[in-house]
Structures are given as C-alpha cells and as structure tokens.
Design an enzyme around this catalytic site. Structure first.
Site, PDB file in Angstrom:
ATOM      1  N   ARG A 253       0.821  -1.204   0.000  1.00 48.74           N
ATOM      2  CA  ARG A 253       0.000   0.000   0.000  1.00 48.74           C
ATOM      3  C   ARG A 253       0.860   1.262   0.000  1.00 48.74           C
ATOM      4  O   ARG A 253       0.384   2.343  -0.331  1.00 48.74           O
ATOM      5  CB  ARG A 253      -0.942  -0.002   1.212  1.00 48.74           C
ATOM      6  CG  ARG A 253      -1.906   1.167   1.264  1.00 48.74           C
ATOM      7  CD  ARG A 253      -3.130   0.901   2.135  1.00 48.74           C
ATOM      8  NE  ARG A 253      -2.829   0.168   3.338  1.00 48.74           N
ATOM      9  CZ  ARG A 253      -2.350   0.702   4.467  1.00 48.74           C
ATOM     10  NH1 ARG A 253      -2.095   2.009   4.516  1.00 48.74           N
ATOM     11  NH2 ARG A 253      -2.128  -0.042   5.531  1.00 48.74           N
TER      12      ARG A 253
ATOM     13  N   TYR B  34     -15.464  18.907 -14.316  1.00 52.91           N
ATOM     14  CA  TYR B  34     -15.774  17.485 -14.445  1.00 52.91           C
ATOM     15  C   TYR B  34     -16.810  17.127 -13.383  1.00 52.91           C
ATOM     16  O   TYR B  34     -16.642  17.441 -12.203  1.00 52.91           O
ATOM     17  CB  TYR B  34     -14.506  16.657 -14.277  1.00 52.91           C
ATOM     18  CG  TYR B  34     -14.776  15.188 -14.095  1.00 52.91           C
ATOM     19  CD1 TYR B  34     -15.523  14.473 -15.026  1.00 52.91           C
ATOM     20  CD2 TYR B  34     -14.323  14.516 -12.965  1.00 52.91           C
ATOM     21  CE1 TYR B  34     -15.798  13.133 -14.841  1.00 52.91           C
ATOM     22  CE2 TYR B  34     -14.585  13.173 -12.776  1.00 52.91           C
ATOM     23  CZ  TYR B  34     -15.325  12.486 -13.723  1.00 52.91           C
ATOM     24  OH  TYR B  34     -15.605  11.153 -13.531  1.00 52.91           O
TER      25      TYR B  34
ATOM     26  N   ASP C 289      -6.673  20.671 -13.033  1.00 49.40           N
ATOM     27  CA  ASP C 289      -6.974  19.425 -13.726  1.00 49.40           C
ATOM     28  C   ASP C 289      -6.521  19.589 -15.172  1.00 49.40           C
ATOM     29  O   ASP C 289      -7.094  20.358 -15.938  1.00 49.40           O
ATOM     30  CB  ASP C 289      -8.475  19.138 -13.658  1.00 49.40           C
ATOM     31  CG  ASP C 289      -8.860  17.778 -14.233  1.00 49.40           C
ATOM     32  OD1 ASP C 289      -8.115  17.273 -15.097  1.00 49.40           O
ATOM     33  OD2 ASP C 289      -9.903  17.236 -13.846  1.00 49.40           O
TER      34      ASP C 289
ATOM     35  N   LYS D 181      -7.732   8.622 -19.236  1.00 44.32           N
ATOM     36  CA  LYS D 181      -8.016   9.264 -20.508  1.00 44.32           C
ATOM     37  C   LYS D 181      -6.789   9.255 -21.424  1.00 44.32           C
ATOM     38  O   LYS D 181      -6.316   8.201 -21.811  1.00 44.32           O
ATOM     39  CB  LYS D 181      -8.533  10.680 -20.248  1.00 44.32           C
ATOM     40  CG  LYS D 181      -9.634  10.769 -19.170  1.00 44.32           C
ATOM     41  CD  LYS D 181     -10.846   9.924 -19.457  1.00 44.32           C
ATOM     42  CE  LYS D 181     -12.056  10.272 -18.600  1.00 44.32           C
ATOM     43  NZ  LYS D 181     -11.897  10.088 -17.152  1.00 44.32           N
TER      44      LYS D 181
END
Length: 394
Positions: free
Chosen positions: A56, A109, A185, A210
């Site tokens: 992790r 978004y 972003d 994306k």
C-alpha cells in the site's frame, strides 16, 4: 531516475514521453519495467528506513510511470499514481483545511464537482463556483469584499464540457496572494499541450484513464507537484486512505503513455478539421473549440497551450418537431463509426450528450454533445457526423 533534470530540459516532450521511466541500462536487463505483483517485500525496518515494507506504500511498477509523468509536467519530483482520477481528486481536496473555502469552476468534471458538493453538504468545506473564464469574477470569489479568502482554487482549462479557458498564470498569482493553493486538472490538455506548473499551479491532476493511458482499458489517476512538502502530504493521504493503483494497470498506463505524442498529434489535427466543418453546418447551433479563431478562449489558449486539444463541444439546433435535446439524441443514435459512450482520450472517437448524466450541472445545455476525437481517418469521422446531422432534415 533514468533521465536527469538536465537531460529532460534538453529534450523535447515527444522524446521524454518515450525515454522516461526506463530501467537502468544493465546488461541482459529488460528495456521495459516489469510488472511486480507482490503485496509485501523483504525488510524489517520502519517505513522511513527505505524498506518498501508493504504494497500500500510502494510498488516498483508505479514508479516508472510516476517518474515519467513528473518529468513531462516539468516537475522536480515524481508524480503520484492513484486508483482513479477521483481518488486523486479526493487526495487533492484533502489539502483544504477543515472549514476551508474552495473556489471551483461552475463547469467542472461532474465527478470532481459532485465530490466537492458532497464535502460542502457535510459542512467540511465552503464551495464557491464561478465562471473560470471570467478572471475578475474568479478574483472576487477568491477574496470577496468583507468575506474570508479562499484556501484552494481548482482550475480546469479547457473546462469539461464547455471548453472555457482559464487565465492560469493570472489566477494562480491572485490565489497565492490570498494564501490559496492552486490545483489544475490537466486531463484535457495533457502535459504535451499544457504545463500548469509553469504557470504557477501548485498541484496538477490527471485522469490517467483518458489520454495518458490512451486505450480505454484502465482506470487510474495521478497528481504532480514540485513542492516536497505537498507531495509528502499527498503520499501520506494515499497510503492511509488506500487509493492505490494496481500494478498491472500501472504497467498498461506506461505502455500507453509511450504513444501519447503520436496520438495527440493525430487527434488534434483531426479535431481542428472537424471543428471548422461543424462550425459551418446548419444543424449546429453553436460550437466551442479553442482552436477556432471565433472561439472566445482562442487568444488566451494560444498563450498557454501547444495546440488546442482534441475535445469539441457542439449544441445541436432544434428542428421541426424536434427539440434541441431530441435532435442531439437522434444524432447520437444515427452514428455508425463514432462510439456513443462516456469518457474521452482513447484511440477511438467518442460522442455523448452530457446532460444525460444526473450529476452534470444544469447550466450545461440539454442539446450539448461532447466529442472526443480519436485517431481514425478524419474523412471517415466527418462522413459519419455529417450523415447523422443531415438525417435530421429527413
């Protein structure tokens, strides 16, 4: 690191995207990083001893992608890979102090906006939304007369899905003047088209799902910063909250990243052609694409972008017996090559009516179609759009 900062500075981004994140050049070793599938590692020292310890906290398969992305964004540090774009957004939002103020684009978004609204609804933050293309309005929201100043400015440029262009450098200066962090972003632009850190952003966010991964086969996110303190805070948040990437997804993302320059070159060129033609079609009521000289964000985009991206937004005109919304849906239904699906940035061209999503802001028009231009032949793409639009007259 396989490339030094000096080497990165001397190379074009098109070269860095291929050369960064490679293993050391040792005889008989692979030229590509392998996938490491392990939840734990040999070592008994504390985490800060340099031992990997547990999966992790660290994975050797994340690191080549993180190194490459950091170098592409012009950062002094590797990026941080997350399980999704929204996991990255959650980590970025954690930088806002309890009860702090977030200024965010009205058109953002929808997932990021929904997360911010949820935090505000629970009283964790105050949310102020604003037209991010209106620089003076943003400054007012950052520090309103007689009101408390913001703690974070969240930027998208171009915005999703309205393609508004923010004046990043000016807004970053204004935010810093009141003590606010700036998070940008950069998903729509990618670091090959725009580098927000160079304009004053403190943190850059990507939905790796994306353009960076580019093949619509992984879900990942990332954050990049040059501030060592911010990076450590974000790393601790990722480790504690568990928004970590799967090793195989990270390996796929790095493989996809290698062709980013080629994909962006092709898709941007096609988007420019399609935008010009769509802007002249009688069935298109309005169009947003920053590459068009008529676009309100064109001049601003030229100052901070290398190219204008591969996303186009159009509003379909109403016709006899059809509302604009119905006409937009009919266009989608009439497509043969374009894929009617959500998401963007893959090799395939996608189109969707955004207001079909409940989380999409009401200010997004019902008849708006968002086009994500892929790498197919532009004439084939145009023929498919044209026949779907022309069919509205029959």
């Amino acid at each position: 690191m396989t490339l030094s900062q000096q080497q990165v500075a001397a190379l074009s981004a098109e070269t860095v995207v291929v050369a960064a994140g490679r293993p050391p050049r040792e005889r008989n070793e692979p030229v590509n990083p392998p996938v490491v599938l392990s939840s734990t590692y040999f070592g008994t020292g504390p985490v800060d001893s340099g031992d990997r310890g547990y999966g992790r906290y660290s994975n050797p398969t994340w690191e080549p992608f993180e190194e490459a992305l950091g170098q592409l964004e012009g950062a002094e540090l590797p990026g941080l890979l997350y399980s999704s774009g929204l996991a990255a957004a959650s980590s970025a939002f954690s930088l806002i102090p309890a009860g702090g103020i977030l200024v965010m684009p009205t058109h953002s978004y929808s997932g990021s906006l929904a997360m911010a609204q949820e935090l505000a609804g629970k009283g964790f933050i105050e949310l102020r939304t604003v037209d991010i293309a209106d620089t003076e309005a943003v400054k007012e929201q950052l520090s309103p007369a007689g009101g408390p100043a913001a703690n974070m400015l969240w930027l998208e440029s171009p915005t999703n899905p309205m393609l508004g262009i923010a004046e990043i450098a000016v807004l970053a200066d204004a935010a810093h003047a009141v003590g606010a962090l700036v998070v940008t972003d950069n998903t729509f632009s990618t670091p090959l088209v725009q580098q927000p850190l160079a304009f004053g952003s403190d943190v850059v966010l990507h939905s790796v799902t994306k353009y960076l991964a580019g093949h619509s086969d992984v879900v990942l996110g990332a954050l990049v910063t040059s501030d060592a303190g911010l990076r450590e805070t974000l790393l601790q948040h990722r480790s504690i909250h568990g928004g970590i990437a799967g090793p195989f997804e990270a390996w796929l993302a790095l493989r996809g990243l290698r062709t980013l320059a080629l994909r962006i070159e092709k898709s941007q060129a096609s988007a420019a052609v399609l935008a010009q033609r769509l802007g002249q079609h009688q069935r298109i009521e309005s169009i947003r694409y920053p590459g068009l000289e008529s676009d309100p964000g064109h001049e601003r985009a030229k100052t901070q972008m290398r190219g204008f991206g591969s996303i186009i937004s159009v509003q379909v005109a109403a016709s006899t017996g059809l509302s604009g919304e119905e006409a937009a849906d009919r266009v989608i239904a009439g497509l043969g090559l374009w894929l009617p699906a959500t998401s963007l940035g893959g090799v395939e061209s996608l189109m969707e009516r955004r207001r079909r999503h409940a989380a999409e802001p009401e200010s997004v028009p019902d008849n708006l179609l968002r086009l994500s231009v892929g790498i197919e032949d532009v004439e084939d793409l145009w023929a498919d759009i044209a026949q779907a639009l022309d069919a509205l007259d029959r």
